[in-house]
Write an enzyme that holds these catalytic residues in place. Structure first.
Site, short mmCIF file in Angstrom:
data_model
loop_
_atom_site.label_atom_id
_atom_site.label_comp_id
_atom_site.label_asym_id
_atom_site.label_seq_id
_atom_site.Cartn_x
_atom_site.Cartn_y
_atom_site.Cartn_z
CB SER A 164 -58.62 -0.10 -75.74
OG SER A 164 -59.35 0.12 -74.54
CG HIS A 178 -55.58 4.24 -80.26
ND1 HIS A 178 -55.70 3.54 -81.45
CD2 HIS A 178 -56.57 3.80 -79.46
CE1 HIS A 178 -56.74 2.72 -81.37
NE2 HIS A 178 -57.29 2.85 -80.18
CD GLU A 335 -66.25 8.32 -66.05
OE1 GLU A 335 -65.11 8.81 -66.11
OE2 GLU A 335 -67.28 8.97 -66.31
#
Length: 373
Positions: A164, A178, A335
């Site tokens: 990702s 993205h 994170e």
């Protein structure tokens, strides 16, 4: 009001294959540090390791010819090549964290922060397995059978591998991009047979409309789709617009791309080939657009519009994105999950751009998605 995304100093903790030659270590190096979240919060321990493992799969279980192993190779190779392409443009290397997970698997997180072109760019790979709560299973799929099952008995055995990325440029004329490609398996649970599927896509989020850019980006992915199934592009283009809709705003997050989920209607070999082709065309679809606009002048007003649209990005990711929900519900690495947040964003009360402006034109396209190719 600006939203400052939480960030920490990124230390170089190791390297992975060809990427190691292009990643420069920072001044401080912390190796093998184990960060353990409290058991009361039910969050996985993160064991940071000095070097990224050659494979994150289970020794003696996942053979080299398995779907799991072949897909891991696709995403590990893609992480290397995409990071190299982005670093070449930015002039700054990615920093890397490699980590393992107590229940099984781990990941490789690469982040380019405060770059020359990108304020924040990240490309993450994860391969995780174990068991997950039923609500995480439902967050991971749009499968009607799974979501209609009301019982929460037991935990669901699963395997998930994916890559990702989100990239937020400095210049408001350079679009955010993205992508996400993943493979998922579950074993039998609570009367529901074991499942497997592929999902993912690549989408673009500019804040101004450039017709030529949109034709290039969408044209690249139409060509990818057409090589594998002539019906894919139209189907996945519509799916992308529908999925990335901010429902409480009545507008899309950006200007589309392709998106698919729960894809298991062909042999795994064919779907791996499609996912590989799609992720390997991220740089071709995106980098020429960045190079075209990298030196475009911009005003303070255009920068503020970028901040407002980033606010919309935050809203979608925190309210609707299934990947974010799944990661948080399975105790994933926070994170890495929230890496998608921009460094800064802004909200304004009841803001509506003036009619006839480029900002109004973009908002019209977000409220009424277009067909670009």
């Amino acid at each position: 009001m600006a939203l400052q995304a939480h960030s920490r100093s990124l230390q170089q903790r190791g390297s992975s294959r060809a990427f190691s030659q292009s990643c420069q270590p920072p001044k401080r190096v912390l190796l093998g540090k184990c960060r353990v979240s409290t058991a009361e919060r039910g969050i996985q321990a993160e064991n940071y390791v000095k070097h990224a493992p050659v494979t994150l799969l289970r020794p003696g279980v996942d053979t080299e010819d398995s779907v799991r192993a072949r897909f891991e190779k696709v995403i590990r190779d893609a992480q290397d090549s995409i990071c190299a392409a982005i670093s070449e443009i930015d002039g700054k290397p990615f920093h890397q964290d490699a980590w393992t997970r107590a229940d099984g698997g781990g990941g490789i997180t690469r982040v380019l922060a405060d770059g020359n072109v990108w304020e924040k760019a990240g490309v993450n790979v994860s391969v995780v397995y174990g068991t997950m709560p039923p609500e995480a299973y439902r967050a991971a799929t749009s499968n009607a059978t799974v979501n209609k099952n009301k019982s929460d008995a037991g935990r669901v055995p699963f395997f998930a591998a994916g890559i990702s990325s989100v990239m937020h440029p400095r210049n408001p004329h350079c679009p955010t991009m993205h992508f996400n490609y993943r493979y998922f398996e579950t074993e039998e649970w609570n009367g529901i047979p074991g499942q497997w599927w592929f999902g993912g896509g690549t989408d673009i989020t500019p804040i101004y409309i450039d017709e030529e850019d949109m034709k290039h980006f969408h044209g690249t992915y139409k060509a990818v789709c057409d090589r594998h199934d002539p019906a894919y592009y139209e189907r996945f283009r519509k799916w992308c617009d529908e999925y990335f809709t901010i429902k409480h705003r009545g507008e899309t997050r950006g200007l589309g791309g392709i998106f698919f989920d729960d894809l298991n209607d062909k042999e795994p070999e064919k779907l791996i080939a499609f996912a590989k082709d799609a992720v390997n065309h991220v740089a071709e679809a995106y980098c020429p657009i960045i190079k075209k606009h990298i030196n475009d002048p911009f005003t303070a007003e255009e920068k503020e519009w970028q901040q407002l649209r980033r606010g919309r990005y935050v809203e979608f990711n925190l309210v609707y994105d299934r990947g974010t929900t799944f990661g948080l519900k399975t105790g994933g690495r926070t994170e890495s999950i929230l890496m998608s947040m921009p460094k800064t964003a802004q909200w304004a009360y009841d803001y509506e751009p003036a009619a006839g402006t480029r900002e109004a034109a973009f908002l019209e396209a977000a409220r009424n998605p277009r067909v670009w190719v």
